[in-house]
Design an enzyme around this catalytic site. Structure first.
Site, short mmCIF file in Angstrom:
data_model
loop_
_atom_site.label_atom_id
_atom_site.label_comp_id
_atom_site.label_asym_id
_atom_site.label_seq_id
_atom_site.Cartn_x
_atom_site.Cartn_y
_atom_site.Cartn_z
CB CYS A 111 22.75 53.44 28.11
SG CYS A 111 21.45 52.26 28.47
CG HIS A 247 25.47 53.51 31.12
ND1 HIS A 247 24.32 54.07 31.64
CD2 HIS A 247 25.12 52.27 30.67
CE1 HIS A 247 23.33 53.21 31.50
NE2 HIS A 247 23.79 52.11 30.92
CG ASN A 277 20.99 50.82 32.96
OD1 ASN A 277 20.84 51.97 32.54
ND2 ASN A 277 21.47 49.85 32.21
#
Ligand code: UT7
Length: 320
Positions: A111, A247, A277
């Site tokens: 990520c 994020h 996500n």
């Protein structure tokens, strides 16, 4: 000389999967998912692979930047879910775009990948080696998720985000990145065990495995820490920042970061409610959304930050 993001683009698969849809597959509820994560729905790829999503995002970023494909010197694709072991996803994007003059390669930083990619191309641009870059974050996590594990399958979605980055007098002021391999086991996915002809072991593909609470603790400490670090490196004050584009893993992580940085939550845009996500795609997807909505004005100061498996983390402070 530094580099500047001069255009953004993104792509999300058409298939929407809501929390109610998931409650038909695993024992969960819309109420649990929303209250613990802020996620309401996510996009799940039915046909699109990582390279396809990355290419679509890249095309839009080039259009937004007004650059021709022949202007692209380097393509960096941040992904943990390339369609193939080789060729690299970035090379497939290069072929799909017809970016014949570019060099293309992937990086794996989960990520944090988009931030790592941005740092790599910024360094090339600062040293004068390249002038115009495509940085793409794209992930197809739905293929790694164990769809019987309610602890992980409700969290992730598929998508891609891209930015055209070009040499400029203003733009990126400072970047930081880091990793701590000793924490690798808290968020991992075994790709292939060591099977070969000689040891007789059968290669195995694993699922994404996560210790959610440990990742949570790591994130709420590391995200504000690296944001403070990047601001200190640029000699800038947190008050100067218009948006903190973090994020999109969990709204509680973003809230905790806002609190630790003593900044109002309004400065922390979020879209995990609609995308979940999306790993390496999450930061550029949100950046593109803000850009398309006209919320980014020339001269605005932005912080981008990510964290993820590795464990890895990275942040950038820039002038739009
Ligand atoms: O890009 C980085 C990726 N990952 C992250 O950022 C994840 C960071 N961690 C988190 O966001 C949170 O830890 C989660 C959202 C994953 C979990 O939230 P939590 O508040 O830490 O919940 P928990 O793991 O402590 O679980 C609490 C309860 C457990 O039940 P018991 O043992 O209390 O009976 C779980 O089994 O919630 C249960 N649970 C669920 N219940 C309904 C776990 N997942 C679910 C679910 N639906 N989907």
């Amino acid at each position: 000389m530094t580099s500047k993001i001069i255009g953004t683009g993104s792509y999300a698969p058409a298939q929407i999967v809501t929390n109610d849809d998931l409650s038909k597959i695993v024992e969960t509820s819309d109420e649990w998912i929303v209250s613990r994560t802020g996620i309401r729905e996510r996009r799940i790829s039915l046909e699109e692979g990582t390279s396809y999503m990355a290419t679509e995002a890249a095309k839009k970023a080039m259009e937004n930047a007004g650059v021709h494909v022949d202007d692209i010197d380097i393509i960096v694709l941040a992904t943990t879910t390339a369609d193939n072991c080789c060729p690299a996803g970035a090379c497939e994007v290069q072929a799909a775009l017809g970016a014949e003059k570019a060099v293309a390669f992937d990086i794996i930083a989960a990520c944090s990948g988009f931030l790592f990619g941005l740092n790599v191309v910024n360094s090339f641009i600062q040293t004068g080696i390249y002038r115009t870059a495509l940085v793409i974050g794209a992930d197809h996590l739905s293929k790694l998720v164990d769809w019987t594990d309610r602890g992980t399958c409700v969290l992730f979605g598929d998508g891609a985000g891209a930015a055209v980055v070009q040499a400029s007098e203003t733009g990126i002021r400072h970047m930081v990145m880091g990793s701590d391999g000793s924490k690798g086991s808290i968020l991992s996915c075994v790709a292939r065990t060591g099977g070969n002809h000689f040891n007789g072991n059968v290669p195995e593909l694993g699922y994404l495995h996560m210790n959610g609470q440990e990742v949570f603790k790591f994130a709420v400490k590391k995200v504000p820490e690296c944001v403070s670090q990047v601001l200190a490196g640029a000699n800038m004050d947190v008050e100067e920042i218009k948006y903190f584009i973090l994020h999109q893993a969990n709204y509680r992580i973003v809230e905790a970061a806002a609190k630790r940085l003593r900044q109002p939550l309004e400065k922390f845009p979020m879209n995990m409610d609609r995308y979940g996500n999306t790993s390496a795609a999450s930061v550029p997807l949100l950046l593109d959304e803000l850009n398309q909505e006209g919320k980014l004005k020339q001269g605005d100061k932005l912080v981008l930050a990510g964290f993820g498996a590795g464990m890895t983390w990275g942040a950038a402070v820039m002038e739009w």
